[in-house]
Design a protein around this motif. Sequence first.
Motif, PDB file in Angstrom:
ATOM      1  N   GLU A  20     -17.596   4.300 -17.298  1.00 37.02           N
ATOM      2  CA  GLU A  20     -18.217   4.960 -16.143  1.00 37.02           C
ATOM      3  C   GLU A  20     -17.187   5.760 -15.343  1.00 37.02           C
ATOM      4  OE1 GLU A  20     -20.296   2.025 -13.824  1.00 37.02           O
ATOM      5  OE2 GLU A  20     -21.415   1.330 -15.580  1.00 37.02           O
ATOM      6  N   VAL A  21     -16.006   5.188 -15.153  1.00 35.08           N
ATOM      7  CA  VAL A  21     -14.941   5.894 -14.424  1.00 35.08           C
ATOM      8  C   VAL A  21     -14.534   7.143 -15.191  1.00 35.08           C
ATOM      9  CG1 VAL A  21     -12.518   5.757 -13.688  1.00 35.08           C
ATOM     10  CG2 VAL A  21     -14.095   3.878 -13.158  1.00 35.08           C
ATOM     11  N   SER A  24     -17.223   9.710 -14.526  1.00 38.42           N
ATOM     12  CA  SER A  24     -17.372  10.233 -13.168  1.00 38.42           C
ATOM     13  C   SER A  24     -16.097  10.846 -12.595  1.00 38.42           C
ATOM     14  CB  SER A  24     -17.864   9.132 -12.228  1.00 38.42           C
ATOM     15  OG  SER A  24     -16.899   8.094 -12.125  1.00 38.42           O
ATOM     16  N   LYS A  25     -14.949  10.354 -13.015  1.00 32.62           N
ATOM     17  CA  LYS A  25     -13.686  10.817 -12.430  1.00 32.62           C
ATOM     18  C   LYS A  25     -12.733  11.448 -13.448  1.00 32.62           C
ATOM     19  CE  LYS A  25     -13.925   7.422  -8.726  1.00 32.62           C
ATOM     20  NZ  LYS A  25     -14.460   8.326  -7.753  1.00 32.62           N
ATOM     21  N   GLY A  26     -13.108  11.429 -14.722  1.00 28.36           N
ATOM     22  CA  GLY A  26     -12.259  12.001 -15.755  1.00 28.36           C
ATOM     23  C   GLY A  26     -11.096  11.087 -16.096  1.00 28.36           C
ATOM     24  N   TYR A  27     -10.315  11.506 -17.061  1.00 29.22           N
ATOM     25  CA  TYR A  27      -9.187  10.687 -17.491  1.00 29.22           C
ATOM     26  C   TYR A  27      -8.184  10.473 -16.353  1.00 29.22           C
ATOM     27  CZ  TYR A  27      -4.893   9.195 -19.674  1.00 29.22           C
ATOM     28  OH  TYR A  27      -3.744   8.511 -19.962  1.00 29.22           O
ATOM     29  N   GLY A  29      -8.744   9.962 -13.378  1.00 30.81           N
ATOM     30  CA  GLY A  29      -9.245   8.946 -12.467  1.00 30.81           C
ATOM     31  C   GLY A  29      -9.242   7.542 -13.033  1.00 30.81           C
ATOM     32  N   LYS A  31      -7.780   4.601 -13.364  1.00 30.11           N
ATOM     33  CA  LYS A  31      -6.706   3.832 -12.720  1.00 30.11           C
ATOM     34  C   LYS A  31      -7.201   2.411 -12.501  1.00 30.11           C
ATOM     35  CE  LYS A  31      -4.272   7.621 -11.862  1.00 30.11           C
ATOM     36  NZ  LYS A  31      -3.585   8.110 -12.993  1.00 30.11           N
ATOM     37  N   THR A  34      -9.409   2.005  -9.409  1.00 30.12           N
ATOM     38  CA  THR A  34     -10.719   2.629  -9.569  1.00 30.12           C
ATOM     39  C   THR A  34     -11.630   1.767 -10.445  1.00 30.12           C
ATOM     40  OG1 THR A  34      -9.561   4.743  -9.474  1.00 30.12           O
ATOM     41  CG2 THR A  34     -11.857   4.809 -10.120  1.00 30.12           C
ATOM     42  N   ALA A  38     -15.030  -0.162  -9.303  1.00 33.44           N
ATOM     43  CA  ALA A  38     -16.302   0.018 -10.019  1.00 33.44           C
ATOM     44  C   ALA A  38     -16.919  -1.320 -10.409  1.00 33.44           C
ATOM     45  CB  ALA A  38     -16.092   0.893 -11.256  1.00 33.44           C
ATOM     46  N   SER A 100     -18.000  11.004 -20.310  1.00 37.60           N
ATOM     47  CA  SER A 100     -16.995  10.033 -20.765  1.00 37.60           C
ATOM     48  C   SER A 100     -16.309  10.530 -22.028  1.00 37.60           C
ATOM     49  CB  SER A 100     -17.633   8.663 -21.040  1.00 37.60           C
ATOM     50  OG  SER A 100     -18.168   8.115 -19.863  1.00 37.60           O
ATOM     51  N   ALA A 103     -13.809  13.169 -21.238  1.00 39.52           N
ATOM     52  CA  ALA A 103     -12.590  12.569 -20.688  1.00 39.52           C
ATOM     53  C   ALA A 103     -11.763  11.914 -21.791  1.00 39.52           C
ATOM     54  CB  ALA A 103     -12.950  11.550 -19.613  1.00 39.52           C
TER      55      ALA A 103
END
Length: 191
Positions: A20-21, A24-27, A29, A31, A34, A38, A100, A103
């Motif tokens: 999901e990260v 939503s936040k790309g590679y 993001g 971390k 994060t 989630a 996903s 990413a």
Amino acid sequence: MKKKAPTRGAQLRYLEAGLEVLGSKGYAGLKLATVCEAVGATTGSFYHAFPNWAEYTSALIRHWRTEKSDRFIGSAREIADPIERLAFLVEIALRLPHASEAAIRVWAALDPSVQAIQIEADEERRAFIAEAYFEATNDRALAEQYATVAMFLLVGYESGTHQSPEALAWAFHVFVDKGLSENPGRAATLD
């Protein structure tokens, strides 16, 4: 006191959160903080589930491969009719977690171990599509071409800046129908 082994359920929560990260936040993001956010858990909980970040990311890419590629191909293998299998593959392609996967392609460009898994998944997908086309058309060269171009459509969509799920669905349906119409003996459509 001996540390209790993490449950598979706890690990799966972190793995699904990682996907999901990525979406939503790309590679960039992806971390620890994060992923923990989630899941709604602490870093201590994370380190109970995974001994370190490297093992987590290794498990994450394997989880993606198993759940978002291998499992779908396994389901498609159960469909005997190749035209029905192609229709099912189109539906799978439309339901993939495209953000996903995009990413993961960025991640693969930076990490050779991720790249190896991503290449294996792409090749397995392409080969499976080719086999379905071959069974539908009995033309190996045509099947290989159509499978390769189907992967171009998928990867291009995931990597593009203009994403229209409707346009992707249209393109896949037109493309498959065209491939099947190339063989008059098996002409059919995905209607």
